[in-house]
Design a protein around this motif. Structure first.
Motif, PDB file in Angstrom:
ATOM      1  N   GLU A 152      40.093  40.310  51.190  1.00 34.44           N
ATOM      2  CA  GLU A 152      40.910  39.650  50.165  1.00 34.44           C
ATOM      3  C   GLU A 152      41.382  40.653  49.114  1.00 34.44           C
ATOM      4  N   LEU A 153      40.496  41.541  48.691  1.00 29.26           N
ATOM      5  CA  LEU A 153      40.877  42.549  47.703  1.00 29.26           C
ATOM      6  C   LEU A 153      41.969  43.467  48.236  1.00 29.26           C
ATOM      7  N   LEU A 154      41.815  43.930  49.459  1.00 27.86           N
ATOM      8  CA  LEU A 154      42.785  44.857  50.034  1.00 27.86           C
ATOM      9  C   LEU A 154      44.132  44.195  50.263  1.00 27.86           C
ATOM     10  N   GLU A 155      44.120  42.942  50.685  1.00 36.73           N
ATOM     11  CA  GLU A 155      45.370  42.270  51.038  1.00 36.73           C
ATOM     12  C   GLU A 155      46.076  41.621  49.860  1.00 36.73           C
ATOM     13  N   THR A 156      45.313  41.210  48.833  1.00 36.50           N
ATOM     14  CA  THR A 156      45.914  40.456  47.736  1.00 36.50           C
ATOM     15  C   THR A 156      45.741  41.107  46.369  1.00 36.50           C
ATOM     16  N   ASP A 203      40.968  41.228  31.772  1.00 33.36           N
ATOM     17  CA  ASP A 203      42.427  41.173  31.852  1.00 33.36           C
ATOM     18  C   ASP A 203      43.012  42.364  32.593  1.00 33.36           C
ATOM     19  N   ASN A 204      42.262  43.443  32.669  1.00 37.56           N
ATOM     20  CA  ASN A 204      42.743  44.663  33.344  1.00 37.56           C
ATOM     21  C   ASN A 204      41.936  44.978  34.597  1.00 37.56           C
ATOM     22  N   ARG A 205      41.304  43.968  35.173  1.00 41.79           N
ATOM     23  CA  ARG A 205      40.425  44.198  36.324  1.00 41.79           C
ATOM     24  C   ARG A 205      41.160  44.799  37.521  1.00 41.79           C
ATOM     25  N   HIS A 206      42.441  44.482  37.665  1.00 42.82           N
ATOM     26  CA  HIS A 206      43.206  45.032  38.793  1.00 42.82           C
ATOM     27  C   HIS A 206      43.323  46.555  38.714  1.00 42.82           C
ATOM     28  N   LYS A 207      43.175  47.118  37.507  1.00 44.85           N
ATOM     29  CA  LYS A 207      43.312  48.559  37.352  1.00 44.85           C
ATOM     30  C   LYS A 207      42.085  49.320  37.847  1.00 44.85           C
ATOM     31  N   PHE A 208      41.011  48.604  38.121  1.00 47.03           N
ATOM     32  CA  PHE A 208      39.812  49.217  38.696  1.00 47.03           C
ATOM     33  C   PHE A 208      39.928  49.376  40.214  1.00 47.03           C
ATOM     34  N   LEU A 209      40.841  48.669  40.820  1.00 47.13           N
ATOM     35  CA  LEU A 209      40.890  48.570  42.277  1.00 47.13           C
ATOM     36  C   LEU A 209      41.567  49.779  42.920  1.00 47.13           C
ATOM     37  N   SER A 210      41.085  50.122  44.109  1.00 46.26           N
ATOM     38  CA  SER A 210      41.691  51.188  44.905  1.00 46.26           C
ATOM     39  C   SER A 210      41.249  51.031  46.350  1.00 46.26           C
ATOM     40  N   ASN A 211      41.742  51.883  47.198  1.00 45.40           N
ATOM     41  CA  ASN A 211      41.397  51.816  48.617  1.00 45.40           C
ATOM     42  C   ASN A 211      39.974  52.253  48.923  1.00 45.40           C
ATOM     43  N   LEU A 261      34.719  51.463  39.046  1.00 47.04           N
ATOM     44  CA  LEU A 261      35.748  52.363  39.558  1.00 47.04           C
ATOM     45  C   LEU A 261      35.437  52.833  40.974  1.00 47.04           C
ATOM     46  N   LYS A 262      34.147  52.815  41.337  1.00 48.76           N
ATOM     47  CA  LYS A 262      33.749  53.183  42.700  1.00 48.76           C
ATOM     48  C   LYS A 262      33.812  51.993  43.654  1.00 48.76           C
ATOM     49  N   GLY A 263      34.207  50.839  43.142  1.00 49.28           N
ATOM     50  CA  GLY A 263      34.314  49.646  43.988  1.00 49.28           C
ATOM     51  C   GLY A 263      32.995  49.013  44.313  1.00 49.28           C
ATOM     52  N   ASN A 264      31.964  49.245  43.501  1.00 47.88           N
ATOM     53  CA  ASN A 264      30.652  48.639  43.747  1.00 47.88           C
ATOM     54  C   ASN A 264      30.783  47.116  43.737  1.00 47.88           C
ATOM     55  N   PRO A 265      30.495  46.443  44.847  1.00 43.40           N
ATOM     56  CA  PRO A 265      30.751  44.997  44.937  1.00 43.40           C
ATOM     57  C   PRO A 265      30.035  44.156  43.887  1.00 43.40           C
ATOM     58  N   THR A 266      28.749  44.409  43.633  1.00 42.73           N
ATOM     59  CA  THR A 266      28.013  43.573  42.688  1.00 42.73           C
ATOM     60  C   THR A 266      28.473  43.803  41.248  1.00 42.73           C
ATOM     61  N   ILE A 267      29.112  44.931  41.001  1.00 45.30           N
ATOM     62  CA  ILE A 267      29.663  45.218  39.680  1.00 45.30           C
ATOM     63  C   ILE A 267      31.072  44.657  39.559  1.00 45.30           C
ATOM     64  N   LEU A 268      31.897  44.945  40.557  1.00 40.25           N
ATOM     65  CA  LEU A 268      33.298  44.543  40.514  1.00 40.25           C
ATOM     66  C   LEU A 268      33.458  43.032  40.418  1.00 40.25           C
ATOM     67  N   PRO A 270      42.107  54.333  41.339  1.00 43.55           N
ATOM     68  CA  PRO A 270      42.190  53.394  40.217  1.00 43.55           C
ATOM     69  C   PRO A 270      43.070  53.984  39.114  1.00 43.55           C
ATOM     70  N   ASP A 271      43.392  53.181  38.139  1.00 42.40           N
ATOM     71  CA  ASP A 271      44.166  53.648  36.991  1.00 42.40           C
ATOM     72  C   ASP A 271      43.194  54.216  35.951  1.00 42.40           C
ATOM     73  N   TYR A 272      42.782  55.446  36.185  1.00 39.08           N
ATOM     74  CA  TYR A 272      41.773  56.069  35.335  1.00 39.08           C
ATOM     75  C   TYR A 272      42.218  56.156  33.874  1.00 39.08           C
TER      76      TYR A 272
END
Length: 218
Positions: free
Chosen positions: A149-153, A93-101, A66-73, A199-201
């Motif tokens: 890539e994450l921010l744009e797509t 399947d819900n990985r997009h819900k972890f993403l945020s700015n 949820l914090k956007g840690n690269p090695t975790i995400l 993120p979608d907490y």
């Protein structure tokens, strides 16, 4: 230990491995819910060697993702897994819900700060540290690309498509490397993100509770 997700990470996942590269394995495990609720909480991380393996308990994994840690995400975006249970599939399947700015900071901010540290330490570089320097330089530049890539797509390709370019970057002198990073980071900072500010907490919390319910005595 109830491992629900496991895969090969690091240079072999990125397609940046060489003949001397180790095999790094990371995974997620679920502690029995009865232990989580008790007085003696389970370990959050379990490390092993030969091969190098790191498992995070699901609560810690979710917290870092949820914090956007690269090695975790990136573990949610691997091309394949050595272990992927139905509960892990809920995460993937819900990985997009972890993403945020927060990606601006966790990927871009981290990459440029590390590049500047490389420049600050350039006088102490020797032949013995050159390989580590090159690897770290590749790592930083890869983070900028993947953050973009994450921010744009809203998605992430773990395996890089520009292996030769990244290895060439690792050969740059520290001052030239930082100049390149400063230029790339200026562009990175101007990216128009399609991601939400948070993120979608609620959705992620629901997934965690569902997994906990199914692992009372796992």
């Amino acid at each position: 230990m109830n491992v629900i997700l496991e895969g090969i990470t690091g240079s072999r996942a990125y397609g940046l491995d060489t003949e001397t590269s180790d095999t790094d394995i990371k995974g997620v495990y679920v502690a029995p819910t009865s232990e989580v609720l008790g007085l003696f909480p389970p370990a959050e991380t379990i490390d092993r060697t030969n091969p190098d393996v790191t498992y995070h308990e699901i609560h810690k994994f979710i917290r870092l993702a949820l914090k956007g840690n690269p090695t975790i995400l990136e573990m949610l975006y691997l091309e394949g897994y050595t272990q992927l249970t139905k509960h892990a599939r809920m995460l993937v399947d819900n990985r997009h819900k972890f993403l945020s700015n927060v990606i601006y900071r966790s990927y871009g901010g981290y990459a440029i700060s590390q590049a500047r540290k490389l420049n600050a330490r350039q006088d102490s570089f020797s032949s013995a540290t050159k390989n580590r320097y090159a690897k770290h330089a590749r790592h930083c530049f890869r983070l900028l690309q993947q953050g973009r890539e994450l921010l744009e797509t809203g998605s992430l390709t773990v395996r890089v498509k520009n292996r030769d370019e990244l290895f060439a970057i690792g050969e740059l002198e520290p001052s030239a490397l930082v100049d390149k990073f400063e230029q790339e980071f200026a562009e990175f900072d101007r990216i128009t993100s399609i991601l939400p500010d948070k993120p979608d907490y609620e959705a992620i919390n629901g997934i965690l509770l569902e997994i906990r319910k199914g692992n009372w005595d796992a």
